[in-house]
Design a protein around this motif. Structure first.
Motif, PDB file in Angstrom:
ATOM      1  N   LYS A  54      -3.758   9.684  -0.196  1.00 25.58           N
ATOM      2  CA  LYS A  54      -3.676   8.809   0.980  1.00 25.58           C
ATOM      3  C   LYS A  54      -4.189   9.520   2.228  1.00 25.58           C
ATOM      4  O   LYS A  54      -4.943   8.938   3.019  1.00 25.58           O
ATOM      5  CB  LYS A  54      -2.237   8.354   1.186  1.00 25.58           C
ATOM      6  CG  LYS A  54      -2.073   7.361   2.300  1.00 25.58           C
ATOM      7  CD  LYS A  54      -0.648   6.856   2.384  1.00 25.58           C
ATOM      8  CE  LYS A  54      -0.506   5.806   3.459  1.00 25.58           C
ATOM      9  NZ  LYS A  54       0.844   5.277   3.546  1.00 25.58           N
TER      10      LYS A  54
ATOM     11  N   LEU B  61      -8.001   9.850   1.979  1.00 22.81           N
ATOM     12  CA  LEU B  61      -8.681   8.585   2.270  1.00 22.81           C
ATOM     13  C   LEU B  61      -8.618   8.242   3.754  1.00 22.81           C
ATOM     14  O   LEU B  61      -9.584   7.707   4.316  1.00 22.81           O
ATOM     15  CB  LEU B  61      -8.074   7.461   1.439  1.00 22.81           C
ATOM     16  CG  LEU B  61      -8.427   7.481  -0.041  1.00 22.81           C
ATOM     17  CD1 LEU B  61      -7.661   6.397  -0.788  1.00 22.81           C
ATOM     18  CD2 LEU B  61      -9.916   7.287  -0.242  1.00 22.81           C
ATOM     19  N   SER B  62      -7.502   8.534   4.389  1.00 21.16           N
ATOM     20  CA  SER B  62      -7.417   8.243   5.824  1.00 21.16           C
ATOM     21  C   SER B  62      -8.324   9.181   6.644  1.00 21.16           C
ATOM     22  O   SER B  62      -8.858   8.773   7.672  1.00 21.16           O
ATOM     23  CB  SER B  62      -5.972   8.352   6.314  1.00 21.16           C
ATOM     24  OG  SER B  62      -5.503   9.675   6.211  1.00 21.16           O
TER      25      SER B  62
ATOM     26  N   SER C 198       0.826  -1.203   0.000  1.00 16.66           N
ATOM     27  CA  SER C 198       0.000   0.000   0.000  1.00 16.66           C
ATOM     28  C   SER C 198       0.866   1.261   0.000  1.00 16.66           C
ATOM     29  O   SER C 198       0.576   2.214  -0.744  1.00 16.66           O
ATOM     30  CB  SER C 198      -0.908  -0.013   1.225  1.00 16.66           C
ATOM     31  OG  SER C 198      -1.613   1.189   1.327  1.00 16.66           O
TER      32      SER C 198
ATOM     33  N   ILE D  18     -11.231  10.315   5.480  1.00 20.05           N
ATOM     34  CA  ILE D  18     -12.589   9.838   5.218  1.00 20.05           C
ATOM     35  C   ILE D  18     -12.891   8.585   6.032  1.00 20.05           C
ATOM     36  O   ILE D  18     -13.956   8.460   6.638  1.00 20.05           O
ATOM     37  CB  ILE D  18     -12.790   9.586   3.709  1.00 20.05           C
ATOM     38  CG1 ILE D  18     -12.770  10.899   2.941  1.00 20.05           C
ATOM     39  CG2 ILE D  18     -14.082   8.843   3.437  1.00 20.05           C
ATOM     40  CD1 ILE D  18     -12.771  10.746   1.448  1.00 20.05           C
ATOM     41  N   THR D  19     -11.946   7.655   6.040  1.00 18.36           N
ATOM     42  CA  THR D  19     -12.197   6.370   6.730  1.00 18.36           C
ATOM     43  C   THR D  19     -12.032   6.469   8.223  1.00 18.36           C
ATOM     44  O   THR D  19     -12.470   5.581   8.961  1.00 18.36           O
ATOM     45  CB  THR D  19     -11.267   5.286   6.187  1.00 18.36           C
ATOM     46  OG1 THR D  19      -9.912   5.689   6.344  1.00 18.36           O
ATOM     47  CG2 THR D  19     -11.561   5.006   4.720  1.00 18.36           C
ATOM     48  N   GLY D  20     -11.392   7.501   8.707  1.00 20.13           N
ATOM     49  CA  GLY D  20     -11.275   7.717  10.143  1.00 20.13           C
ATOM     50  C   GLY D  20     -10.064   7.139  10.667  1.00 20.13           C
ATOM     51  O   GLY D  20      -9.488   6.550  11.331  1.00 20.13           O
TER      52      GLY D  20
END
Length: 118
Positions: free
Chosen positions: A110, A113-114, A59, A116-118
């Motif tokens: 990245k 996205l982190s 990743s 958004i996903t928490g």
């Protein structure tokens, strides 16, 4: 009227090599092919103990590539904006700002996205 005079020359001689040179060349090509095969097939692979570590490393690598592409788009957007200011072209200026915004989003994908996903 004839401008070009055609001559028939059917006597063409190719390059001649003796058998010793051919054998040396074939031996050289074989050695190179074997060395390439051995060097490519004998690679050492170290496996990680934890499979999650492998996924995280992959990743990080993929997001590093995405960040590099985003930086390239950022640079290209800045160049487009600069060229549009020089030539007074509003459509190129709009494309430059869109490329710049896309580059920023791709560069920080990245982190976005982190968030958004928490």
């Amino acid at each position: 009227m004839k401008f070009v005079k055609k001559t028939k020359n059917t006597n063409t001689n190719g390059l001649t090599t003796n058998g010793k040179i051919k054998k040396v060349f074939v031996t050289y090509c074989t050695l190179i092919a074997v060395a390439t095969f051995v060097s490519l097939s004998a690679t050492t692979v170290f496996a990680a103990d934890d499979p999650i570590t492998v996924v995280n490393n992959l990743s990080d690598f993929i997001f590093g590539l995405i960040r590099a592409i985003g930086m390239i788009l950022l640079g290209f957007g800045i160049v487009q904006i600069g060229l549009s200011l020089k030539s007074h072209d509003p459509s190129q200026r709009a494309n430059g700002f869109l490329t710049l915004a896309g580059g920023v989003i791709i560069t920080f994908a990245k982190e976005i996205l982190s968030l958004i996903t928490g």
